[in-house]
Design a protein around this motif. Structure first.
Motif, PDB file in Angstrom:
ATOM      1  N   VAL A 190      41.078-106.793  34.158  1.00  0.00           N
ATOM      2  CA  VAL A 190      41.972-105.901  34.894  1.00  0.00           C
ATOM      3  C   VAL A 190      42.889-105.132  33.951  1.00  0.00           C
ATOM      4  O   VAL A 190      43.208-103.959  34.200  1.00  0.00           O
ATOM      5  CB  VAL A 190      42.792-106.678  35.938  1.00  0.00           C
ATOM      6  CG1 VAL A 190      41.895-107.285  36.995  1.00  0.00           C
ATOM      7  CG2 VAL A 190      43.652-107.757  35.315  1.00  0.00           C
ATOM      8  N   LEU A 191      43.292-105.738  32.845  1.00  0.00           N
ATOM      9  CA  LEU A 191      44.153-105.037  31.897  1.00  0.00           C
ATOM     10  C   LEU A 191      43.400-103.915  31.193  1.00  0.00           C
ATOM     11  O   LEU A 191      43.913-102.805  31.027  1.00  0.00           O
ATOM     12  CB  LEU A 191      44.715-106.027  30.871  1.00  0.00           C
ATOM     13  CG  LEU A 191      45.743-107.027  31.403  1.00  0.00           C
ATOM     14  CD1 LEU A 191      46.148-108.017  30.322  1.00  0.00           C
ATOM     15  CD2 LEU A 191      46.977-106.312  31.940  1.00  0.00           C
ATOM     16  N   VAL A 192      42.165-104.194  30.776  1.00  0.00           N
ATOM     17  CA  VAL A 192      41.355-103.176  30.085  1.00  0.00           C
ATOM     18  C   VAL A 192      41.056-102.014  31.016  1.00  0.00           C
ATOM     19  O   VAL A 192      41.176-100.838  30.625  1.00  0.00           O
ATOM     20  CB  VAL A 192      40.052-103.803  29.540  1.00  0.00           C
ATOM     21  CG1 VAL A 192      39.096-102.705  29.076  1.00  0.00           C
ATOM     22  CG2 VAL A 192      40.356-104.750  28.390  1.00  0.00           C
ATOM     23  N   VAL A 193      40.671-102.306  32.250  1.00  0.00           N
ATOM     24  CA  VAL A 193      40.353-101.238  33.197  1.00  0.00           C
ATOM     25  C   VAL A 193      41.580-100.382  33.491  1.00  0.00           C
ATOM     26  O   VAL A 193      41.477 -99.155  33.635  1.00  0.00           O
ATOM     27  CB  VAL A 193      39.759-101.818  34.493  1.00  0.00           C
ATOM     28  CG1 VAL A 193      39.599-100.728  35.553  1.00  0.00           C
ATOM     29  CG2 VAL A 193      38.409-102.460  34.218  1.00  0.00           C
ATOM     30  N   ALA A 194      42.747-100.991  33.575  1.00  0.00           N
ATOM     31  CA  ALA A 194      43.967-100.227  33.824  1.00  0.00           C
ATOM     32  C   ALA A 194      44.209 -99.218  32.716  1.00  0.00           C
ATOM     33  O   ALA A 194      44.553 -98.052  32.975  1.00  0.00           O
ATOM     34  CB  ALA A 194      45.159-101.172  33.950  1.00  0.00           C
ATOM     35  N   VAL A 195      44.023 -99.625  31.471  1.00  0.00           N
ATOM     36  CA  VAL A 195      44.218 -98.724  30.331  1.00  0.00           C
ATOM     37  C   VAL A 195      43.173 -97.607  30.352  1.00  0.00           C
ATOM     38  O   VAL A 195      43.494 -96.422  30.157  1.00  0.00           O
ATOM     39  CB  VAL A 195      44.152 -99.505  29.011  1.00  0.00           C
ATOM     40  CG1 VAL A 195      44.176 -98.554  27.821  1.00  0.00           C
ATOM     41  CG2 VAL A 195      45.309-100.493  28.922  1.00  0.00           C
ATOM     42  N   VAL A 196      41.908 -97.976  30.596  1.00  0.00           N
ATOM     43  CA  VAL A 196      40.834 -96.978  30.634  1.00  0.00           C
ATOM     44  C   VAL A 196      41.077 -95.966  31.753  1.00  0.00           C
ATOM     45  O   VAL A 196      40.904 -94.755  31.568  1.00  0.00           O
ATOM     46  CB  VAL A 196      39.460 -97.666  30.804  1.00  0.00           C
ATOM     47  CG1 VAL A 196      38.364 -96.628  31.054  1.00  0.00           C
ATOM     48  CG2 VAL A 196      39.130 -98.506  29.575  1.00  0.00           C
ATOM     49  N   ALA A 197      41.480 -96.446  32.918  1.00  0.00           N
ATOM     50  CA  ALA A 197      41.740 -95.543  34.037  1.00  0.00           C
ATOM     51  C   ALA A 197      42.866 -94.565  33.698  1.00  0.00           C
ATOM     52  O   ALA A 197      42.786 -93.370  34.041  1.00  0.00           O
ATOM     53  CB  ALA A 197      42.092 -96.344  35.279  1.00  0.00           C
ATOM     54  N   ALA A 198      43.912 -95.056  33.046  1.00  0.00           N
ATOM     55  CA  ALA A 198      45.013 -94.178  32.656  1.00  0.00           C
ATOM     56  C   ALA A 198      44.531 -93.088  31.708  1.00  0.00           C
ATOM     57  O   ALA A 198      44.906 -91.913  31.840  1.00  0.00           O
ATOM     58  CB  ALA A 198      46.129 -95.000  32.011  1.00  0.00           C
ATOM     59  N   ILE A 199      43.697 -93.473  30.753  1.00  0.00           N
ATOM     60  CA  ILE A 199      43.162 -92.494  29.799  1.00  0.00           C
ATOM     61  C   ILE A 199      42.334 -91.434  30.523  1.00  0.00           C
ATOM     62  O   ILE A 199      42.445 -90.227  30.256  1.00  0.00           O
ATOM     63  CB  ILE A 199      42.322 -93.204  28.728  1.00  0.00           C
ATOM     64  CG1 ILE A 199      43.218 -94.090  27.855  1.00  0.00           C
ATOM     65  CG2 ILE A 199      41.568 -92.180  27.866  1.00  0.00           C
ATOM     66  CD1 ILE A 199      42.455 -94.963  26.879  1.00  0.00           C
ATOM     67  N   LEU A 200      41.505 -91.855  31.474  1.00  0.00           N
ATOM     68  CA  LEU A 200      40.659 -90.921  32.212  1.00  0.00           C
ATOM     69  C   LEU A 200      41.488 -89.968  33.067  1.00  0.00           C
ATOM     70  O   LEU A 200      41.204 -88.765  33.135  1.00  0.00           O
ATOM     71  CB  LEU A 200      39.675 -91.698  33.086  1.00  0.00           C
ATOM     72  CG  LEU A 200      38.577 -92.481  32.360  1.00  0.00           C
ATOM     73  CD1 LEU A 200      37.756 -93.303  33.356  1.00  0.00           C
ATOM     74  CD2 LEU A 200      37.676 -91.547  31.570  1.00  0.00           C
TER      75      LEU A 200
END
Length: 472
Positions: A190-200
């Motif tokens: 969940v932490l990794v996906v949150a960062v990736v989503a923010a970047i996108l």
């Protein structure tokens, strides 16, 4: 008042009782990693994203620029971290859950009122999170059958709420071990996906430069209001943390767990929510993912379920630790597992019938303003009034009522509601947090005034093996 009583009867402990009516012994304490992953999972709730969006300002509402938002996040999370650690240390040293540690502060029967309020609050949260899971599936899947069950709720929504409510209930019934396991493998994802989503999201808007340029135009919200929003959003979780930190092995474990939530998870969600609100107009990046193609939709749904799973089983887990000791104080012995099943069933049905959509906001606001002050007497007692007693007294041998705590809590609870609805404080200062401060001070004053009353005298229990003595 020194009580030389015979050894109390041993409390039967089974794999599902989770030390509901006794302190967690030293041999049952969890490792540092356990505290870390549980608090990452506990802290990963949509509230963090929503708060970030509030700092950005959405629609015609005022916001603040990015540097100011970062300052508000740092100050607010820092205060939450400190309060969590103070309560966590008391829980770790005594091994007591919130209900049992409240028996020392409030008395064996005096703790019933604040614990019933806590039980209602966590039941409301449980029902609401069940509804949140159903909502995200509604967004991702849509209304496939075309069947409406109740007040616009689709058949799919109701069935998914019932299914996931049962899953959450089973997880809470299993106890701290399953909470640790699920959080352990879900937290990194969940932490990794949150960062990736923010970047996108930032990339879609035109890059970080474009986002910060737009953020610089946001204004109208003061720093005081920003910090207030931070405090008000998470003060409830701070108090619930007592039931998790009673499993900590030492002070470092408390700091690691608290930092996992208030240094890592929550600030990350605040920042992602802020950037998301600037870039897309929606602080909840999972809603954005759900309309960006099959891959992101599936990833977003999995992430949402995992994030809410780790939080909701903790809500129900803590609920049983409020209901069980409160019932025992009234002379009814009910096993923790039964409480979890009954309350989980009630919460699941309420969630499937739209509690989140129709009742959540008012319910949580009222109880949130009223229950936060219950921590005031615990903090004042442990650090200023009777710290030695917490290490030497059996919580099952307390006087019926300790009036300073109960009086200060009732006054604080009433004040919290008044601050929330009729007498708003400057800078939108959170009603519950202000009531906590009031209760803390009032409890110290009343304890000094009533120090000669019989129920205020220190209790020393014979044959009581306190974890605090072994942890010295």
């Amino acid at each position: 008042m020194t009580q030389a009583t015979p050894a109390p009867p041993q409390v039967e402990h089974t794999s599902t009782e989770e030390y509901m009516l006794e302190p967690v012994p030293v041999h049952a304490r969890r490792q540092r990693w356990s505290m870390f992953v549980i608090w990452v999972g506990f802290g990963y709730v949509p509230t963090g994203l929503i708060v970030g969006g509030q700092l950005a300002g959405q629609g015609d509402k005022p916001g603040m620029n990015f540097p100011s938002a970062l300052f508000s996040i740092a100050v607010g999370e820092g205060l939450l971290l400190l309060l969590t650690v103070l309560l966590g240390v008391a829980a770790m040293r005594t091994g007591l859950n919130l209900s049992l540690i409240s028996r020392i502060s409030y008395g064996k029967k005096g703790m019933i009122l604040p614990m019933l309020i806590m039980a209602m609050l966590t039941l409301g949260w449980f029902a609401s999170i069940v509804g949140m899971v159903g909502s995200i599936f509604d967004v991702a899947v849509g209304d496939l059958t075309g069947i409406t069950v109740f007040r616009g709720l689709s058949l799919e929504y109701v069935l998914l709420c019932l299914f996931w409510g049962a899953v959450f209930t089973w997880s809470a019934w299993r106890g701290i071990e399953i909470i640790e396991r699920i959080s352990g493998w879900a937290a990194p994802f969940v932490l990794v996906v949150a960062v990736v989503a923010a970047i996108l999201m930032v990339s879609e808007y035109g890059g970080i430069g474009a986002v910060l340029a737009e953020a610089s135009t946001r204004s109208g919200m003061s720093q005081g209001t920003g910090v207030t929003i931070m405090l008000g959003a998470w003060i409830a979780g701070v108090i619930m943390g007592v039931d998790i930190f009673r499993y900590a092995g030492n002070n470092k474990h408390v700091w690691v767990g608290a930092a996992a939530c208030f240094v890592l998870t929550n600030p990350l969600l605040n920042i992602v929510g802020y950037l998301g609100a600037i870039a897309t107009g929606d602080s909840n990046f999972i809603t954005w993912m759900a309309v960006k193609g099959a891959l992101l939709t599936v990833t977003g749904v999995i992430l949402w379920v995992l994030a809410l799973w780790t939080t909701n089983m903790s809500e129900l887990y803590c609920n049983a630790l409020y209901v069980g000791p409160a019932a025992e104080s009234m002379g009814w012995r009910v096993r923790r597992g039964k409480i979890v099943i009954v309350v989980g069933t009630i919460g699941t049905i309420a969630g499937s019938l739209g509690f989140y959509s129709y009742f959540f906001a008012d319910f949580i606001t009222i109880l949130g303003a009223a229950f936060v002050p219950l921590a005031g007497p615990i903090l004042a007692d442990y650090f200023f009034i009777r710290r030695k007693e917490y290490a030497t007294a059996n919580p099952n041998e307390m006087p019926p009522v300790r009036w300073p705590a109960l009086i200060s809590f009732v006054i604080g609870a009433v004040a919290g509601v008044i601050f929330q609805y009729w007498l708003p404080l400057p800078w939108n200062f959170p009603a519950g947090f202000a009531a906590l401060i009031l209760t803390f001070i009032l409890h110290i004053v009343l304890s000094r005034v009533m120090q000669h009353r019989p129920e205020q005298q220190q209790v020393v229990s014979a044959h009581y093996d306190s974890p605090a003595a072994l942890l010295r």
